[in-house]
Structure formats: structure tokens, C-alpha cells
Scaffold this motif. Sequence first.
Motif, PDB file in Angstrom:
ATOM      1  N   ASP A  44       8.866  -1.555  13.032  1.00  0.00           N
ATOM      2  CA  ASP A  44       7.568  -0.947  13.329  1.00  0.00           C
ATOM      3  C   ASP A  44       7.225   0.132  12.308  1.00  0.00           C
ATOM      4  O   ASP A  44       6.080   0.254  11.880  1.00  0.00           O
ATOM      5  N   LYS A  45       8.227   0.919  11.916  1.00  0.00           N
ATOM      6  CA  LYS A  45       8.002   1.970  10.926  1.00  0.00           C
ATOM      7  C   LYS A  45       7.622   1.362   9.573  1.00  0.00           C
ATOM      8  O   LYS A  45       6.709   1.843   8.903  1.00  0.00           O
ATOM      9  N   ALA A  46       8.309   0.297   9.188  1.00  0.00           N
ATOM     10  CA  ALA A  46       7.995  -0.361   7.910  1.00  0.00           C
ATOM     11  C   ALA A  46       6.585  -0.929   7.934  1.00  0.00           C
ATOM     12  O   ALA A  46       5.848  -0.816   6.940  1.00  0.00           O
ATOM     13  N   GLU A  47       6.197  -1.517   9.052  1.00  0.00           N
ATOM     14  CA  GLU A  47       4.839  -2.059   9.160  1.00  0.00           C
ATOM     15  C   GLU A  47       3.798  -0.942   9.100  1.00  0.00           C
ATOM     16  O   GLU A  47       2.764  -1.074   8.444  1.00  0.00           O
ATOM     17  N   GLN A  48       4.078   0.170   9.757  1.00  0.00           N
ATOM     18  CA  GLN A  48       3.150   1.306   9.732  1.00  0.00           C
ATOM     19  C   GLN A  48       3.030   1.861   8.314  1.00  0.00           C
ATOM     20  O   GLN A  48       1.933   2.188   7.862  1.00  0.00           O
ATOM     21  N   ASP A  49       4.148   1.956   7.602  1.00  0.00           N
ATOM     22  CA  ASP A  49       4.115   2.431   6.210  1.00  0.00           C
ATOM     23  C   ASP A  49       3.294   1.487   5.333  1.00  0.00           C
ATOM     24  O   ASP A  49       2.544   1.936   4.465  1.00  0.00           O
ATOM     25  N   TRP A  51       0.804  -0.476   6.333  1.00  0.00           N
ATOM     26  CA  TRP A  51      -0.606  -0.289   6.679  1.00  0.00           C
ATOM     27  C   TRP A  51      -1.140   1.014   6.088  1.00  0.00           C
ATOM     28  O   TRP A  51      -2.261   1.073   5.596  1.00  0.00           O
ATOM     29  N   THR A  52      -0.331   2.049   6.107  1.00  0.00           N
ATOM     30  CA  THR A  52      -0.757   3.330   5.540  1.00  0.00           C
ATOM     31  C   THR A  52      -1.008   3.181   4.042  1.00  0.00           C
ATOM     32  O   THR A  52      -2.010   3.669   3.513  1.00  0.00           O
ATOM     33  N   SER A  57      -7.007   5.824   1.026  1.00  0.00           N
ATOM     34  CA  SER A  57      -8.230   5.876   0.234  1.00  0.00           C
ATOM     35  C   SER A  57      -7.976   6.348  -1.206  1.00  0.00           C
ATOM     36  O   SER A  57      -8.787   6.088  -2.081  1.00  0.00           O
ATOM     37  N   VAL A  58      -6.861   7.024  -1.441  1.00  0.00           N
ATOM     38  CA  VAL A  58      -6.543   7.496  -2.789  1.00  0.00           C
ATOM     39  C   VAL A  58      -5.367   6.678  -3.323  1.00  0.00           C
ATOM     40  O   VAL A  58      -4.300   6.702  -2.728  1.00  0.00           O
ATOM     41  N   PRO A  59      -5.564   5.949  -4.440  1.00  0.00           N
ATOM     42  CA  PRO A  59      -4.454   5.185  -4.988  1.00  0.00           C
ATOM     43  C   PRO A  59      -3.273   6.076  -5.347  1.00  0.00           C
ATOM     44  O   PRO A  59      -3.456   7.244  -5.707  1.00  0.00           O
TER      45      PRO A  59
END
Length: 65
Positions: A44-49, A51-52, A57-59
Motif C-alpha cells: 500500500d505504501k509503494a502504491e501511494q508513493d 501515485w504521489t 505538480s512539480v517534476p
Amino acid sequence: MGYHRAPDGPITFEEGRGSPVKKLLLVALAAIGGLLVYRQIQADKAEQDLWTEATDSVPSGSTGA
């Protein structure tokens, strides 16, 4: 486990000791359950990272100047 009346005394509770094999099996199942929960949290943490990173918005390489 169960209640019984001692021959010349009050009602007491007899605590069952359980088989060592059953205790070992219970510990093994608890360890496997803990491992599965840990792996799910990491996924779940890897998936959240991910998605983040994808929705940031800033490369990452930008300095802003």
C-alpha cells in the motif's frame, strides 16, 4: 479446560495446558498473519508513493528558477 469439584473442597477451575504442537502451530499462524499484514502495508505504501510521484505538480528535476 473445565470446572470440577475437588473431592473435599470448593469448585475450582482447571486450566488446560494444551499440546505443545498446538501452541507451536498457533505461534506459526500468528507469525504468518503478521508477515501478510506487513507485506500488505508495504504494498500500500509503494502504491501511494507511486501515485504521489505520478500526480506531483512539480517534476522531480525542476529547480524552480
